[in-house]
Design an enzyme around this catalytic site. Sequence first.
Site, PDB file in Angstrom:
ATOM      1  N   HIS A  56     117.838   4.851  57.323  1.00 42.43           N
ATOM      2  CA  HIS A  56     117.421   4.013  56.199  1.00 42.43           C
ATOM      3  C   HIS A  56     116.189   4.652  55.567  1.00 42.43           C
ATOM      4  O   HIS A  56     115.182   4.872  56.265  1.00 42.43           O
ATOM      5  CB  HIS A  56     117.071   2.599  56.660  1.00 42.43           C
ATOM      6  CG  HIS A  56     118.163   1.898  57.395  1.00 42.43           C
ATOM      7  ND1 HIS A  56     119.297   1.424  56.775  1.00 42.43           N
ATOM      8  CD2 HIS A  56     118.298   1.597  58.715  1.00 42.43           C
ATOM      9  CE1 HIS A  56     120.081   0.849  57.676  1.00 42.43           C
ATOM     10  NE2 HIS A  56     119.499   0.942  58.854  1.00 42.43           N
ATOM     11  N   ALA A 106     116.091  -3.209  61.636  1.00 37.93           N
ATOM     12  CA  ALA A 106     116.121  -1.757  61.806  1.00 37.93           C
ATOM     13  C   ALA A 106     115.212  -0.993  60.848  1.00 37.93           C
ATOM     14  O   ALA A 106     115.279   0.230  60.783  1.00 37.93           O
ATOM     15  CB  ALA A 106     117.567  -1.262  61.634  1.00 37.93           C
ATOM     16  N   ASN A 131     122.085  -5.539  56.432  1.00 41.67           N
ATOM     17  CA  ASN A 131     121.036  -6.547  56.446  1.00 41.67           C
ATOM     18  C   ASN A 131     119.691  -5.955  56.024  1.00 41.67           C
ATOM     19  O   ASN A 131     118.827  -6.668  55.506  1.00 41.67           O
ATOM     20  CB  ASN A 131     120.905  -7.165  57.843  1.00 41.67           C
ATOM     21  CG  ASN A 131     122.004  -8.171  58.140  1.00 41.67           C
ATOM     22  OD1 ASN A 131     122.262  -9.071  57.363  1.00 41.67           O
ATOM     23  ND2 ASN A 131     122.671  -7.988  59.266  1.00 41.67           N
TER      24      ASN A 131
END
Length: 265
Positions: free
Chosen positions: A216, A117, A186
């Site tokens: 993120h 991602a 992750n």
Amino acid sequence: MSTVRKVGLVGWGAIGRVVGTALAEQQVSGAELTCIIDNRPLGDTAPAPQRTFDEALEYCDLIVEAAGQGVVREWGERVLASGTDLLVASTGALTDDELSKRLLAAGPGRVYFTGGAVGGLDLLQAVRSLGPLDEVRLTTTKLPSTLEQPWMDEELLSKLRTATGPVEVMSGTARDIPVKFPKSTNVAASVALAVGDLDAVRVRVVADPGARHTRHVVEASGAHGAYRFDVAHLPDPGNPATSQVVPYAVLRSLAALAGRTGQIL
């Protein structure tokens, strides 16, 4: 004539179903879905035979992990030792230094990792060749419900469940955080893998009840420059702990391994 990669897919969840369906529909040139490994009986819903892990190693030359960190820990070395390549989606397993070293040293199969991602990892790897980065920070923001964990006490759970705005849930390094949030962070391990140092990456996990997107933000700086990557993804409706884009990142990695040309690597 190029060889078709025979793919065994581990996991038939939110990520695995998208990846497996695309492979079964021959959307990835040079790769075919040979079998699925899952500890639940899938019946007629699966587009390929369901096999055990040991059987899969006989039929496949590439195993795609889409089922969690535990699979990497339990099976990673055996896959590689059999001569089968391994594509890892759950990079959080690599926060275990010993496991990481063993996987990177194992063979004759080769291990690969998908960025999932977050973007910019290729650039961070390139910059790292110029010298160490002075500072690397990752801030991950998700819906509170996706961050609840069995180890949390009532005070922290209450803080999450009653939050009316962004709340910091935990901060630490990329070594600490993925262990605490195995299905949600992750990205922290992926950034650390690119940077080459688990302890150099400082991570903040933030819960936000108003977070329509999973976000993120990676910030890195060093003698050679400063870098910032800010991504916001819609969560997967079937599994809000992961972003909708993740299976497509896996498919992109698969296409590269199958030899598709014209890609940015």
